[in-house]
Scaffold this motif. Structure first.
Motif, PDB file in Angstrom:
ATOM      1  N   ARG A  68      -5.848  -5.087  -3.834  1.00 17.26           N
ATOM      2  CA  ARG A  68      -7.311  -4.949  -3.838  1.00 17.26           C
ATOM      3  C   ARG A  68      -7.991  -6.241  -3.388  1.00 17.26           C
ATOM      4  O   ARG A  68      -8.935  -6.219  -2.587  1.00 17.26           O
ATOM      5  CB  ARG A  68      -7.807  -4.540  -5.222  1.00 17.26           C
ATOM      6  CG  ARG A  68      -9.322  -4.300  -5.262  1.00 17.26           C
ATOM      7  CD  ARG A  68      -9.811  -3.918  -6.647  1.00 17.26           C
ATOM      8  NE  ARG A  68     -11.253  -3.715  -6.658  1.00 17.26           N
ATOM      9  CZ  ARG A  68     -11.862  -2.583  -6.339  1.00 17.26           C
ATOM     10  NH1 ARG A  68     -11.142  -1.521  -6.004  1.00 17.26           N
ATOM     11  NH2 ARG A  68     -13.179  -2.500  -6.364  1.00 17.26           N
ATOM     12  N   THR A 113      -9.466   2.261  -3.551  1.00 14.71           N
ATOM     13  CA  THR A 113      -8.455   1.366  -4.128  1.00 14.71           C
ATOM     14  C   THR A 113      -8.650   1.227  -5.632  1.00 14.71           C
ATOM     15  O   THR A 113      -9.763   0.975  -6.099  1.00 14.71           O
ATOM     16  CB  THR A 113      -8.538  -0.024  -3.472  1.00 14.71           C
ATOM     17  OG1 THR A 113      -8.358   0.117  -2.067  1.00 14.71           O
ATOM     18  CG2 THR A 113      -7.472  -0.954  -4.027  1.00 14.71           C
ATOM     19  N   SER A 144     -11.993   2.080   2.436  1.00 20.50           N
ATOM     20  CA  SER A 144     -10.681   1.733   1.899  1.00 20.50           C
ATOM     21  C   SER A 144     -10.814   1.123   0.508  1.00 20.50           C
ATOM     22  O   SER A 144     -10.048   1.470  -0.408  1.00 20.50           O
ATOM     23  CB  SER A 144      -9.985   0.758   2.841  1.00 20.50           C
ATOM     24  OG  SER A 144      -8.735   0.353   2.322  1.00 20.50           O
ATOM     25  N   MET A 186       0.815  -1.212   0.000  1.00 19.75           N
ATOM     26  CA  MET A 186       0.000   0.000   0.000  1.00 19.75           C
ATOM     27  C   MET A 186       0.850   1.264   0.000  1.00 19.75           C
ATOM     28  O   MET A 186       0.539   2.239  -0.694  1.00 19.75           O
ATOM     29  CB  MET A 186      -0.923   0.011   1.226  1.00 19.75           C
ATOM     30  CG  MET A 186      -2.059  -0.990   1.156  1.00 19.75           C
ATOM     31  SD  MET A 186      -3.085  -0.940   2.657  1.00 19.75           S
ATOM     32  CE  MET A 186      -4.447  -2.004   2.148  1.00 19.75           C
ATOM     33  N   ASP A 197      -5.942   7.936   0.058  1.00 21.06           N
ATOM     34  CA  ASP A 197      -5.218   6.663   0.116  1.00 21.06           C
ATOM     35  C   ASP A 197      -6.038   5.614   0.857  1.00 21.06           C
ATOM     36  O   ASP A 197      -6.708   5.914   1.856  1.00 21.06           O
ATOM     37  CB  ASP A 197      -3.874   6.843   0.833  1.00 21.06           C
ATOM     38  CG  ASP A 197      -2.826   7.476  -0.070  1.00 21.06           C
ATOM     39  OD1 ASP A 197      -3.203   7.881  -1.194  1.00 21.06           O
ATOM     40  OD2 ASP A 197      -1.661   7.582   0.345  1.00 21.06           O
ATOM     41  N   ALA A 198      -5.956   4.386   0.388  1.00 19.70           N
ATOM     42  CA  ALA A 198      -6.710   3.295   1.008  1.00 19.70           C
ATOM     43  C   ALA A 198      -6.057   2.798   2.290  1.00 19.70           C
ATOM     44  O   ALA A 198      -6.746   2.274   3.175  1.00 19.70           O
ATOM     45  CB  ALA A 198      -6.841   2.138   0.012  1.00 19.70           C
ATOM     46  N   ALA A 243      -4.909  -2.320  -8.388  1.00 16.75           N
ATOM     47  CA  ALA A 243      -3.987  -2.391  -7.255  1.00 16.75           C
ATOM     48  C   ALA A 243      -3.732  -3.843  -6.859  1.00 16.75           C
ATOM     49  O   ALA A 243      -4.648  -4.673  -6.832  1.00 16.75           O
ATOM     50  CB  ALA A 243      -4.557  -1.628  -6.065  1.00 16.75           C
TER      51      ALA A 243
END
Length: 216
Positions: free
Chosen positions: A189, A182, A178, A74, A151-152, A186
């Protein structure tokens, strides 16, 4: 000594019944409860056993390697921040969450606007407090979210802390937020999706069990 304490308890209870003017119709229920307790003590009581002090479990929560890997995906692990996090993770693995927290605090002094460091601090504080989402931990997560609102990562780790604190409803909301932040491409994810799905299933099962509990 056990029987003497039991006799004293009986005397105190009946004195309280008289002083509080409890109706005599209820005395038989209280007497039956006391007699049941006395019978249980006579059956299973072992007053000759040596005493032993009971101490609380003070072990910190161990870091999860999968979670560390997810944090790396992340936030990345580059530069001075990555070096501090590597050192902090090593301290956590050795069982020293206090030194882990100190290492992250030292990194934050040099990089106070790092969402990754504030997130790591919140996670470390929760584990140091054995799953409690304390005010300092919540402050750290809030700082991370303020610094990186799109941001997640901060919201995911806040949700993880809420799971550890058994606040599943709040954790579900944090993980939904979150996931919404995303990217579909990603690499992490699927990890968020899987955890959110498990949590949703757990909450539904708990709600179902609570709904099926007969009322008295």
């Amino acid at each position: 000594m056990g029987w003497l304490l039991l006799a004293a308890l009986v005397a105190i209870v009946f004195a309280a019944l008289v002083r509080l003017r409890v109706p005599r119709l209820l005395w038989s229920m209280v007497g039956a409860a006391l007699m049941l307790g006395a019978a249980g003590y006579a059956w299973q009581g072992r007053p000759t056993l040596p005493g032993r002090a009971v101490t609380a479990d003070t072990r910190d929560l161990a870091p999860d390697e999968a979670v560390i890997d997810l944090r790396t995906k992340m936030f990345g692990r580059y530069g001075i921040e990555g070096a501090y996090l590597t050192a902090a993770d090593a301290m956590a693995r050795s069982g020293s969450s206090r030194h882990e927290v100190q290492a992250i605090l030292g990194a934050i002094r040099g990089s106070p606007r790092s969402a990754a460091l504030w997130t790591a601090l919140g996670d470390a504080l929760v584990r140091h407090d054995r799953g409690q989402l304390s005010a300092p931990a919540r402050f750290a997560f809030d700082q991370a979210i303020r610094l990186a609102p799109r941001d997640a990562g901060p919201r995911f780790f806040l949700g993880l802390a809420q799971v550890r604190a058994n606040d599943f409803a709040a954790a579900e909301r944090s993980w939904q937020q979150s996931l919404s932040l995303t990217s579909p491409r990603a690499s992490y994810r699927d990890a968020i999706v899987q955890r959110l799905d498990l949590l949703t299933r757990l909450r539904r099962a708990m709600d179902g069990a609570a709904g099926n509990t007969p009322r008295r």
